[in-house]
Design an enzyme around this catalytic site. Structure first.
Site, PDB file in Angstrom:
ATOM      1  N   GLU A 365      -1.298 -12.939  -4.679  1.00  0.00           N
ATOM      2  CA  GLU A 365       0.109 -12.796  -4.292  1.00  0.00           C
ATOM      3  C   GLU A 365       0.779 -14.164  -4.281  1.00  0.00           C
ATOM      4  O   GLU A 365       0.288 -15.097  -3.643  1.00  0.00           O
ATOM      5  CB  GLU A 365       0.219 -12.210  -2.875  1.00  0.00           C
ATOM      6  CG  GLU A 365      -0.414 -10.841  -2.704  1.00  0.00           C
ATOM      7  CD  GLU A 365       0.586  -9.700  -2.829  1.00  0.00           C
ATOM      8  OE1 GLU A 365       1.753  -9.943  -3.222  1.00  0.00           O
ATOM      9  OE2 GLU A 365       0.186  -8.563  -2.532  1.00  0.00           O
TER      10      GLU A 365
HETATM   11 ZN   LIG Z   1       3.008  -5.935  -5.359  1.00  0.00          ZN
END
Ligand SMILES: [Zn+2]
Length: 391
Positions: A365
């Site tokens: 992320e």
């Molecule tokens: Zn996502």
């Protein structure tokens, strides 16, 4: 070798849109002074209202109520007047309006520039000054559309005898799931890379582009790695969502990263089928990375002591932690976190890879607002460190 003709044919197939599916302009967004349009891939705006002279309200809506509040927007603004004008634009969304900060780009230019803005509960306001009859694009992040991915994958082919662009299948609206498949005869080990399950998560998409760019470059250590490893790179798992400028879902209205357990979507089915065949044919998935974005840089991992539901023990459980620690040392000015977690019923990709193939998988992320140079530095460090650990 993938000839130019076959590349062109592949691109045509991929870019073909169903007739009823051409991008549409939003309602009520054409005014005497200015026009707001979305008739391009990733364009998105729900409707518009004129407020005072030169001031406009633009409304954003998701593809389905009550989804993850990630109000994506991308529209062209055109000054229809014969003189330079400044327009005040306020964007409205029920939730999450501050997730994506406005950026502008000239038509045909690849540079994006942040726009100063103010914001409050449910709104975000900024000004745009345009010369007479000029037009520019405004969006929540850089636009990386389906065409870009096809051209990019084709540009990575350096060893046509080992690498080719393939389609894993088609999305629910018939767009190809384009992938770069790199195969070697000397090894059965595979590295799997995917991205863009969630269309507006562009910083994760940028990280994947840098990662892939270096992975298929001429640098000696990566070309040596490519001699010993099989790679599948699927940069754009959700081409329908990218095309429509969806906030989260596929064209079927499903969050793809909750669908890997049940596989109801043609997109998840296509990749799962490919990976199952690969392992049935003797291939072994060593590692998988799924690129996303959120409000911080974080690697979601599988706990070291996790026991996959298949009963096969997780291979090299420590490797991922050594990898992340090394990345953090290599780019110590960038804040990185990691968070182990196992959610066997969640339907997320990393869980699917671990449960089905006993391999470690990471959800990579990237912060929505991360400096673009830092995204590149971390992605390159991640690849360099990973190569050392996979060898
Ligand atoms: Zn996502």
């Amino acid at each position: 070798m993938l000839s130019l003709a076959s590349v062109a044919l592949f691109s045509q197939l991929t870019l073909q849109q169903p007739q009823e599916d051409k991008p549409r302009n939003p309602d009520g967004c054409s005014f005497s002074q200015v026009e707001f349009t979305t008739d391009f891939a990733a364009g998105r705006l729900h409707h518009c209202e004129q407020d005072k002279d030169g001031e406009f309200k633009l409304y954003l809506k998701p593809e389905k109520e009550d989804i993850n509040p990630s109000p994506w927007y991308a529209f062209a603004v055109e000054n229809m007047a014969d003189e330079s004008k400044t327009f005040t634009i306020t964007l409205f969304a029920n939730k999450g309006i501050s997730r994506y900060k406005p950026k502008r780009s000239s038509i045909g230019e690849d540079m994006w520039h942040p726009i100063p803005f103010s914001e409050g509960d449910g709104w975000l306001k900024f000004e745009v000054t345009l010369p007479a009859k000029e037009k520019e694009i405004i969006a929540g992040q850089e636009i990386i559309d389906n065409v870009h991915y096809i051209e990019w994958l084709s540009s990575l082919i350096k060893e046509p005898e080992r690498s080719k662009v393939i389609s894993l299948g088609v999305s629910s609206e018939g767009r190809n799931l384009a992938a770069l498949e790199h195969t070697v005869t000397s090894s059965n080990k595979w590295l799997i890379l995917i991205g863009r399950q969630h269309p507006p998560e562009v910083t994760g998409a940028i990280a994947l582009l840098h990662f892939g760019e270096l992975l298929f470059s001429d640098e000696k250590y990566v070309s040596d790695f490519r001699k010993q490893y099989n790679i599948l790179l699927v940069p754009n798992m959700n081409p329908d969502g990218v095309y429509h400028g969806n906030w989260r879902l596929t064209a079927a209205g499903v969050d793809m990263n909750r669908d890997w357990k049940n596989q109801t979507l043609p997109e998840t089915q296509a990749l799962a089928k490919y990976l199952t065949k690969l392992t049935n044919d003797g291939g072994r998935i060593e590692f998988a990375i799924d690129f996303h974005s959120t409000h911080r840089n974080v690697f979601y991992t599988i706990p070291k002591d996790y026991e996959p539901s298949s009963g096969v023990p997780l291979r090299n459980p420590q490797r991922v932690y050594n990898w992340i620690e090394e990345i953090a040392e290599m780019v110590d000015s960038v804040e990185l976190e990691y968070q182990p977690g196992a959610h066997p019923d969640s339907g997320v990709f990393k869980q699917f890879i671990t449960d089905k193939f006993a391999a470690h998988a990471v959800t990579y992320e990237v912060s929505d607002s991360e400096d673009r140079d830092n995204i590149k530095r971390v992605a390159e460090a991640a690849l360099i460190s990973l190569i050392n650990r996979l060898n």
